[in-house]
Design an enzyme around this catalytic site. Sequence first.
Site, short mmCIF file in Angstrom:
data_model
loop_
_atom_site.label_atom_id
_atom_site.label_comp_id
_atom_site.label_asym_id
_atom_site.label_seq_id
_atom_site.Cartn_x
_atom_site.Cartn_y
_atom_site.Cartn_z
CB ALA A 130 -0.91 -0.01 1.22
CD GLU A 133 -0.77 8.46 1.59
OE1 GLU A 133 -0.90 9.70 1.55
OE2 GLU A 133 -0.06 7.86 2.41
N GLY A 137 -0.15 9.56 -5.90
CA GLY A 137 -0.13 8.41 -6.79
C GLY A 137 1.26 8.29 -7.38
CB SER A 138 2.71 9.68 -10.50
OG SER A 138 1.83 9.06 -11.39
CB THR A 164 -3.01 -5.35 -5.97
OG1 THR A 164 -3.21 -4.36 -6.96
CG2 THR A 164 -3.16 -6.73 -6.58
NE ARG A 250 8.88 1.29 -10.88
CZ ARG A 250 9.29 2.45 -10.40
NH1 ARG A 250 10.56 2.81 -10.49
NH2 ARG A 250 8.44 3.27 -9.83
NE ARG A 283 6.72 -13.80 -48.88
CZ ARG A 283 5.61 -13.11 -49.12
NH1 ARG A 283 5.63 -12.04 -49.89
NH2 ARG A 283 4.46 -13.48 -48.57
CD GLU A 373 4.69 -2.00 -7.77
OE1 GLU A 373 3.73 -1.82 -7.00
OE2 GLU A 373 5.88 -1.99 -7.41
N GLY A 374 4.25 2.39 -10.98
CA GLY A 374 4.80 3.51 -11.75
C GLY A 374 4.27 3.50 -13.18
C1 FAD Z 1 -6.09 -1.98 -10.49
C2 FAD Z 1 -5.09 -1.18 -9.74
C3 FAD Z 1 -4.28 -1.81 -8.81
C4 FAD Z 1 -3.36 -1.06 -8.07
N1 FAD Z 1 -2.61 -1.70 -7.11
C5 FAD Z 1 -1.82 -0.95 -6.30
C6 FAD Z 1 -1.16 -1.56 -5.18
O1 FAD Z 1 -1.21 -2.78 -4.95
N2 FAD Z 1 -0.46 -0.75 -4.35
C7 FAD Z 1 -0.36 0.61 -4.54
O2 FAD Z 1 0.27 1.28 -3.74
N3 FAD Z 1 -0.96 1.21 -5.60
C8 FAD Z 1 -1.67 0.46 -6.48
N4 FAD Z 1 -2.32 1.05 -7.53
C9 FAD Z 1 -2.18 2.49 -7.73
C10 FAD Z 1 -1.24 2.84 -8.87
O3 FAD Z 1 0.08 2.54 -8.52
C11 FAD Z 1 -1.46 4.32 -9.21
O4 FAD Z 1 -2.73 4.39 -9.85
C12 FAD Z 1 -0.39 4.88 -10.11
O5 FAD Z 1 0.82 5.00 -9.40
C13 FAD Z 1 -0.77 6.27 -10.65
O6 FAD Z 1 -1.17 7.11 -9.65
P1 FAD Z 1 -2.55 7.92 -9.80
O7 FAD Z 1 -3.61 6.96 -10.20
O8 FAD Z 1 -2.75 8.72 -8.58
O9 FAD Z 1 -2.34 8.87 -11.05
P2 FAD Z 1 -1.62 10.29 -11.06
O10 FAD Z 1 -0.32 10.25 -10.34
O11 FAD Z 1 -2.62 11.31 -10.65
O12 FAD Z 1 -1.31 10.45 -12.61
C14 FAD Z 1 -2.32 10.71 -13.57
C15 FAD Z 1 -1.65 10.77 -14.94
O13 FAD Z 1 -0.64 11.81 -14.96
C16 FAD Z 1 0.61 11.26 -15.35
N5 FAD Z 1 1.69 11.94 -14.61
C17 FAD Z 1 1.78 12.11 -13.27
N6 FAD Z 1 2.93 12.77 -12.97
C18 FAD Z 1 3.55 13.03 -14.14
C19 FAD Z 1 4.78 13.67 -14.50
N7 FAD Z 1 5.59 14.18 -13.58
N8 FAD Z 1 5.10 13.76 -15.81
C20 FAD Z 1 4.28 13.22 -16.77
N9 FAD Z 1 3.11 12.61 -16.47
C21 FAD Z 1 2.76 12.50 -15.20
C22 FAD Z 1 0.54 9.80 -14.95
O14 FAD Z 1 1.44 9.01 -15.70
C23 FAD Z 1 -0.91 9.47 -15.28
O15 FAD Z 1 -1.03 9.20 -16.65
C24 FAD Z 1 -3.22 0.33 -8.31
C25 FAD Z 1 -4.00 0.95 -9.28
C26 FAD Z 1 -4.92 0.23 -9.98
C27 FAD Z 1 -5.77 0.93 -11.01
#
Ligand code: FAD
Length: 396
Positions: A130, A133, A137-138, A164, A250, A283, A373-374
Amino acid sequence: MINLDVPAKFARLVDQAHQAAAEFFRPHSRKYDQAEHTYPRELDMLAALLDGLSASGGGAGAGGVRRGAAASGNQNGANLRLLLGTIEMCWGDVGLLLSMPRQGLGNAAIASVANDEQLARYQGKWAAMAITEPDAGSDSGAIRTTAVLDGDHYVLNGEKIFVTAGERADCVVVWATLDRSLGKAAIKSFVVDRGTPGFTLVRLEHKLGIRASDTAHFRLEDVRVHKDNLLGSPDIQGFAGVMQTFDNTRPLVAAMAVGVARAALEEVHRILVEAGVTIDYDRPAFSQPAAAATYLQLEADWEAAYLLSLEAAWMADNRKPNSLQASIAKAKAGRSASDITLRCVELAGTLGYSENSLLEKWARDSKILDIFEGTQQIQQLIVARRLLGKSSTELR
Ligand SMILES: Cc1cc2nc3c(=O)[nH]c(=O)nc-3n(C[C@H](O)[C@H](O)[C@H](O)COP(=O)(O)OP(=O)(O)OC[C@H]3O[C@@H](n4cnc5c(N)ncnc54)[C@H](O)[C@@H]3O)c2cc1C
């Protein structure tokens, strides 16, 4: 000369993992895609079999391994073995692999940063991971969940989403900060047992794909965990500690992508051949029917993803720093799997879109592999930073 064959010593494992995927996963793929949030009981027997295999050094799930034990020479070790097993299992079904007891992403985290005592304590436990939050996210460095030392315990408060296997796992590896003012260096991971007072499941998510896998939202209110549950060192020295987890997880996500993409390619190959399309490897693609040319291009893309994934795991086996290669493999495999499975739906026409084949399911399942995972964009950012020698503040 580089030998790109699967090492002979892993041939049996690959074969066993493939058989398990064919016999345990494929027959139940559609059932658990439709029965979202129902635990696939059929996996219990397979999990017991895998435990036996792991005990004899042949595990094939996503459970995670320590860094390679090689002192010198080239080793094809536990990371490569796990990667090859994961590819085969995800050829069977990604959602079901993510539902396998004791093979969670949290297990990979424990394997990569836990000390020996913790490793022994969590042996045989199923661990989810986990990090994410509502406001982080990213940017995993922005997490707000806090951990405050109180006697022999840390007290955790915060919220975790999209975990997950969160509902089914025995414990969850929770990222929390010891001190928000100290930034990323203060982020640590804590193992929280399910059932710990204050650790509440808020809900399960309904999803586009990997529906066999449960995805949980948790609230943490004054959750007390013993200080020995902090993985790695409690010292605030750098973000590297928790981030090291990604070097292990990863390549595994890349392997999942390689597996599901191969499933789609094999299925569409069968459909094209049955439809009378000849795919000729001798080919040039441009002189062949459009469907065959597209197929050849997709297969080349797949091969690149496969080889990059092997490289990332091989480097870990040989104690070479692999953060860059782990991100390259994840970026290439995640995006390729998403593209390949969707193009396969297209190539198969109405059959690809209908539930009579698993192609549409694989296209849905693969999307997450380019996100968790990113995301794709984050992997590209990491690769760019590493290649250009820029810090996360210089390039974001
Ligand atoms: C089915 C599922 C299972 C998951 N399982 C887990 C789990 O087991 N544990 C866990 O901790 N998380 C889990 N996640 C969460 C997942 O890791 C996040 O959804 C992911 O890291 C993206 O974060 P976010 O959804 O908040 O998107 P955001 O961070 O809000 O990003 C939204 C968009 O903006 C882009 N973006 C963000 N920052 C930048 C930047 N600096 N430059 C360019 N583009 C950018 C992103 O690539 C994305 O396309 C899961 C998600 C899903 C959908």
